[in-house]
Write a protein that holds these residues in place. Structure first.
Motif, PDB file in Angstrom:
ATOM      1  N   GLY A  38       0.788  -1.225   0.000  1.00 53.70           N
ATOM      2  CA  GLY A  38       0.000   0.000   0.000  1.00 53.70           C
ATOM      3  C   GLY A  38       0.817   1.272   0.000  1.00 53.70           C
ATOM      4  O   GLY A  38       0.258   2.359  -0.113  1.00 53.70           O
ATOM      5  N   CYS A  44       2.226   1.986   5.961  1.00 51.56           N
ATOM      6  CA  CYS A  44       0.795   1.659   5.923  1.00 51.56           C
ATOM      7  C   CYS A  44       0.429   0.340   6.592  1.00 51.56           C
ATOM      8  O   CYS A  44      -0.694   0.159   7.021  1.00 51.56           O
ATOM      9  CB  CYS A  44       0.280   1.684   4.489  1.00 51.56           C
ATOM     10  SG  CYS A  44       0.744   0.211   3.542  1.00 51.56           S
ATOM     11  N   ALA A  46      -0.184  -2.503   5.264  1.00 55.37           N
ATOM     12  CA  ALA A  46      -1.039  -3.395   4.470  1.00 55.37           C
ATOM     13  C   ALA A  46      -0.346  -4.728   4.195  1.00 55.37           C
ATOM     14  O   ALA A  46      -1.002  -5.749   4.002  1.00 55.37           O
ATOM     15  CB  ALA A  46      -1.414  -2.713   3.152  1.00 55.37           C
ATOM     16  N   LYS A  57       6.389  -5.886   8.656  1.00 54.66           N
ATOM     17  CA  LYS A  57       5.956  -5.330   7.372  1.00 54.66           C
ATOM     18  C   LYS A  57       6.790  -5.997   6.283  1.00 54.66           C
ATOM     19  O   LYS A  57       7.993  -5.772   6.191  1.00 54.66           O
ATOM     20  CB  LYS A  57       6.135  -3.810   7.387  1.00 54.66           C
ATOM     21  CG  LYS A  57       5.200  -3.142   8.413  1.00 54.66           C
ATOM     22  CD  LYS A  57       5.405  -1.638   8.535  1.00 54.66           C
ATOM     23  CE  LYS A  57       4.357  -1.048   9.489  1.00 54.66           C
ATOM     24  NZ  LYS A  57       4.551   0.400   9.717  1.00 54.66           N
ATOM     25  N   CYS A 101      -6.675  -2.379   3.317  1.00 60.15           N
ATOM     26  CA  CYS A 101      -5.883  -2.462   4.547  1.00 60.15           C
ATOM     27  C   CYS A 101      -6.156  -3.743   5.324  1.00 60.15           C
ATOM     28  O   CYS A 101      -5.453  -4.048   6.286  1.00 60.15           O
ATOM     29  CB  CYS A 101      -6.197  -1.259   5.449  1.00 60.15           C
ATOM     30  SG  CYS A 101      -7.884  -1.298   6.109  1.00 60.15           S
ATOM     31  N   THR A 102      -7.216  -4.475   4.935  1.00 65.89           N
ATOM     32  CA  THR A 102      -7.749  -5.550   5.785  1.00 65.89           C
ATOM     33  C   THR A 102      -6.767  -6.701   6.045  1.00 65.89           C
ATOM     34  O   THR A 102      -6.652  -7.139   7.196  1.00 65.89           O
ATOM     35  CB  THR A 102      -9.076  -6.072   5.197  1.00 65.89           C
ATOM     36  OG1 THR A 102      -9.893  -4.946   4.867  1.00 65.89           O
ATOM     37  CG2 THR A 102      -9.798  -6.954   6.186  1.00 65.89           C
ATOM     38  N   MET A 105      -4.460  -5.427   8.663  1.00 66.80           N
ATOM     39  CA  MET A 105      -5.174  -5.178   9.922  1.00 66.80           C
ATOM     40  C   MET A 105      -5.417  -6.499  10.659  1.00 66.80           C
ATOM     41  O   MET A 105      -5.243  -6.589  11.877  1.00 66.80           O
ATOM     42  CB  MET A 105      -6.538  -4.527   9.645  1.00 66.80           C
ATOM     43  CG  MET A 105      -6.478  -3.077   9.235  1.00 66.80           C
ATOM     44  SD  MET A 105      -6.101  -2.033  10.657  1.00 66.80           S
ATOM     45  CE  MET A 105      -6.028  -0.440   9.841  1.00 66.80           C
ATOM     46  N   ASN A 131      -0.849   0.427  11.200  1.00 69.33           N
ATOM     47  CA  ASN A 131      -1.727   0.073  10.086  1.00 69.33           C
ATOM     48  C   ASN A 131      -2.651   1.240   9.772  1.00 69.33           C
ATOM     49  O   ASN A 131      -3.396   1.699  10.641  1.00 69.33           O
ATOM     50  CB  ASN A 131      -2.561  -1.165  10.443  1.00 69.33           C
ATOM     51  CG  ASN A 131      -1.682  -2.383  10.652  1.00 69.33           C
ATOM     52  OD1 ASN A 131      -0.984  -2.490  11.654  1.00 69.33           O
ATOM     53  ND2 ASN A 131      -1.707  -3.281   9.698  1.00 69.33           N
ATOM     54  N   CYS A 133      -5.781   3.001   7.575  1.00 65.31           N
ATOM     55  CA  CYS A 133      -6.985   2.746   6.789  1.00 65.31           C
ATOM     56  C   CYS A 133      -7.476   4.082   6.261  1.00 65.31           C
ATOM     57  O   CYS A 133      -7.676   5.019   7.032  1.00 65.31           O
ATOM     58  CB  CYS A 133      -8.065   2.098   7.652  1.00 65.31           C
ATOM     59  SG  CYS A 133      -9.613   1.886   6.748  1.00 65.31           S
ATOM     60  N   ARG A 134      -7.657   4.184   4.960  1.00 57.06           N
ATOM     61  CA  ARG A 134      -8.109   5.446   4.384  1.00 57.06           C
ATOM     62  C   ARG A 134      -9.635   5.532   4.294  1.00 57.06           C
ATOM     63  O   ARG A 134     -10.159   6.540   3.891  1.00 57.06           O
ATOM     64  CB  ARG A 134      -7.531   5.639   2.966  1.00 57.06           C
ATOM     65  CG  ARG A 134      -6.030   5.576   2.873  1.00 57.06           C
ATOM     66  CD  ARG A 134      -5.317   6.510   3.838  1.00 57.06           C
ATOM     67  NE  ARG A 134      -5.585   7.901   3.636  1.00 57.06           N
ATOM     68  CZ  ARG A 134      -4.797   8.766   3.003  1.00 57.06           C
ATOM     69  NH1 ARG A 134      -3.681   8.358   2.477  1.00 57.06           N
ATOM     70  NH2 ARG A 134      -5.123  10.032   2.889  1.00 57.06           N
ATOM     71  N   TYR A 138     -11.712   3.899  11.267  1.00 59.76           N
ATOM     72  CA  TYR A 138     -11.228   2.988  12.327  1.00 59.76           C
ATOM     73  C   TYR A 138     -12.286   2.525  13.328  1.00 59.76           C
ATOM     74  O   TYR A 138     -12.050   1.554  14.048  1.00 59.76           O
ATOM     75  CB  TYR A 138     -10.045   3.600  13.111  1.00 59.76           C
ATOM     76  CG  TYR A 138      -8.860   3.944  12.232  1.00 59.76           C
ATOM     77  CD1 TYR A 138      -7.954   2.961  11.832  1.00 59.76           C
ATOM     78  CD2 TYR A 138      -8.645   5.241  11.777  1.00 59.76           C
ATOM     79  CE1 TYR A 138      -6.875   3.259  11.010  1.00 59.76           C
ATOM     80  CE2 TYR A 138      -7.569   5.555  10.961  1.00 59.76           C
ATOM     81  CZ  TYR A 138      -6.687   4.566  10.584  1.00 59.76           C
ATOM     82  OH  TYR A 138      -5.631   4.873   9.777  1.00 59.76           O
TER      83      TYR A 138
END
Ligand SMILES: Cc1cc2nc3c(=O)[nH]c(=O)nc-3n(C[C@H](O)[C@H](O)[C@H](O)COP(=O)(O)OP(=O)(O)OC[C@H]3O[C@@H](n4cnc5c(N)ncnc54)[C@H](O)[C@@H]3O)c2cc1C
Ligand code: FES
Ligand code: FES
Lengths: 174, 284
Positions: A38, A44, A46, A57, A101-102, A105, A131, A133-134, A138
């Motif tokens: 991501g 990020c 992701a 990561k 992002c899942t 996450m 992490n 999330c856009r 949240y």
């Protein structure tokens, strides 16, 4: 350089370039595209996977650094066609919109719950600090993590317990 | 982006690491946790011809009690530093600062030695190392030498390490029973310090007997707020005496101004954060 890595229970041996990032080894060499990229700045989360039982990561690890290691990705969580309780909780609590992002996450949630099986809201937000999330803002992610913690609590029912035991082994505990 | 191509070596002892580093020449680089270096390689801000990975060297990991100091292996991860009971008991300041570094994933890979060798002025472990008067043990072709923290940090991203040297371990003098706190100011989660203050205080019967204050990101290197330390000794461990001493926190500092904060604001932050760090450290 030749590396041997166990990913989601299967052992692979491959020739890789030293500059290959672990995430691209997973995605392009092994076809495990559940783990996504991501960002270009290690921010990020992701791409989060577990490397020898700890969340990392995978865009910030070289594939050669994982030689001899055990990797778990989002693709290794479901059992016999049943989603893992954390995956279920994200689904049931609408903890995703675009879903990018899942995977990260969920992998970081497993790490957090292995450490703290009953995190309060503050602990959840702190534990998922790496992490981004856009989409969701949240709120539902925090809700899903706390719900997942309930589902994985010992005594939460035979199905959840079985899955919870598996996942505890998978994340290696602390 | 994808890093430029390089050769990769993973020695299993410190002696081998030093030898292969020297053999590989000046475009070789050490990789520890990779949490600063891999992003740099991805951006192609560096293009080393050889990477020497310290990750397979068991002797570089772990924390041991060495009498009046703890000895922390350079490859000990932030995660392991945070969890270590010796660190919590004897160097609580280091524990508090490590708690604020990055996020869980980065702390699982990033190392204490890597953070010090990287010498980012906004890095959170430099000021605690300086304040606790840590000593860096480094090893090169000519053998081992010890470098005091105040001599180790030379400039932005620059240390006293020579090209053929690696940081092996860090001796952190015990500060058992001292109150400690790391007060970090940043705008968002997992962000670098705009300014931060590392404080450790020893008090007896409500009177401060010794104090150590280190500032993060107030210069190209971490700095000690000696004026604050001197003003605290012999004073009661109260908010009033802390406030008065903290007024001196920015004395002699020449911080950079950037998009996050100009010089005057950084100096203001140094005073405010020093007060907060000390108040928490002494429990006033
Ligand atoms: C998203 C993100 C957020 C972060 N936030 C923070 C933060 O808030 N605060 C903070 O302090 N840090 C932060 N960091 C950086 C983190 O602390 C890194 O772990 C640290 O800066 C570097 O440690 P490393 O082991 O990963 O070193 P590497 O990245 O492997 O190496 C860094 C540099 O040091 C050299 N080096 C490493 N080890 C040695 C050694 N033993 N001997 C000689 N040279 C060596 C390398 O050659 C390289 O030049 C963050 C990083 C990321 C990715
Ligand atoms: S892809 Fe963004 S942190 Fe790895
Ligand atoms: S659901 Fe879109 S980034 Fe999180």
């Amino acid at each position: 350089m030749r590396i041997t890595v166990t990913v989601d229970g299967t052992t692979y041996t491959d020739e890789v370039e030293p500059r290959q990032l672990l995430v691209y080894y997973l995605r392009e060499t092994l076809g495990k595209t559940g783990t996504v990229v991501g960002c270009d700045t290690s921010n990020c989360g992701a791409c989060t996977i577990h490397l020898d039982g700890h969340s990392v990561k995978s865009c910030s690890v070289l594939a050669v650094q994982a030689d001899g290691a055990e990797v778990t990705t989002i693709e290794g969580l479901a059992r016999d066609g049943e989603l893992h309780p954390v995956q279920r909780a994200f689904h049931d609590n609408h903890a995703l919109q675009c879903g990018f992002c899942t995977p990260g996450m969920i992998m970081q949630t497993l790490d957090l719950l292995a450490d703290d099986p009953d995190p309060d809201e503050h602990a959840v937000r702190h534990g998922l600090e790496g992490n981004l999330c856009r989409c969701t803002g949240y709120q539902n992610i925090v809700r899903a993590v706390r719900d997942a913690a309930d589902r994985m609590r010992p005594g939460a029912g035979p199905a959840a317990e079985r899955l919870a035991d598996d996942s505890r082994q998978m994340v290696g505990g602390e | 982006m994808i890093p430029t191509a390089f050769d990769y070596l993973a020695p299993s002892t410190v002696d081998d690491a030093v030898r292969v580093l020297a053999d590989a020449g000046e475009d070789a680089k050490v990789i520890a946790g990779g949490q600063s270096l891999v992003p740099v390689l991805r951006m192609r801000l560096a293009a080393p011809t050889t990477l020497v990975d310290l990750g397979r060297i068991a002797e570089l990991r772990g924390i041991r009690d060495d009498g009046d100091a703890l000895v922390i292996g350079a490859m000990t991860t932030h995660h392991d530093v945070r969890r270590d009971p010796l660190v919590a008991t004897h160097t609580a300041l280091l524990r508090a600062a490590t708690d604020t570094v990055a996020d869980p994933q980065v702390r699982h890979r990033g190392t204490f030695g890597g953070a010090l060798a990287h010498a980012d002025p906004a890095g959170d472990l430099l000021a605690p190392a300086l304040a606790l008067e840590a000593e860096m043990v480094v090893c090169g072709m000519d053998g081992r030498r010890a470098v005091a923290a105040r001599d180790f940090f030379v400039d932005y991203f620059t240390t006293a390490l020579r090209p053929d040297e690696i940081l092996v371990e860090v001796r952190v003098p015990k500060h058992t029973g001292w109150g400690a706190h790391y007060e970090k100011f940043s705008r968002v989660a997992q962000a670098w310090s705009i300014v931060a203050v590392a404080a450790a205080v020893q008090a007896e019967d409500g009177v401060i007997t010794q104090a150590r204050v280190g500032l993060t990101n107030m210069s190209s290197v971490p700095v000690r707020a000696h004026a604050v330390e001197d003003a605290l000794v012999g004073r009661p461990a109260t908010v009033e005496s802390i406030r008065a001493a903290a007024e001196l926190a920015a004395e002699g500092t020449r911080p950079a101004g950037d998009g996050n904060a100009d010089v005057a604001y950084r100096q203001h932050l140094a005073r405010v954060l020093t007060t907060r760090a000390l108040v928490t450290a002494v429990g006033a």
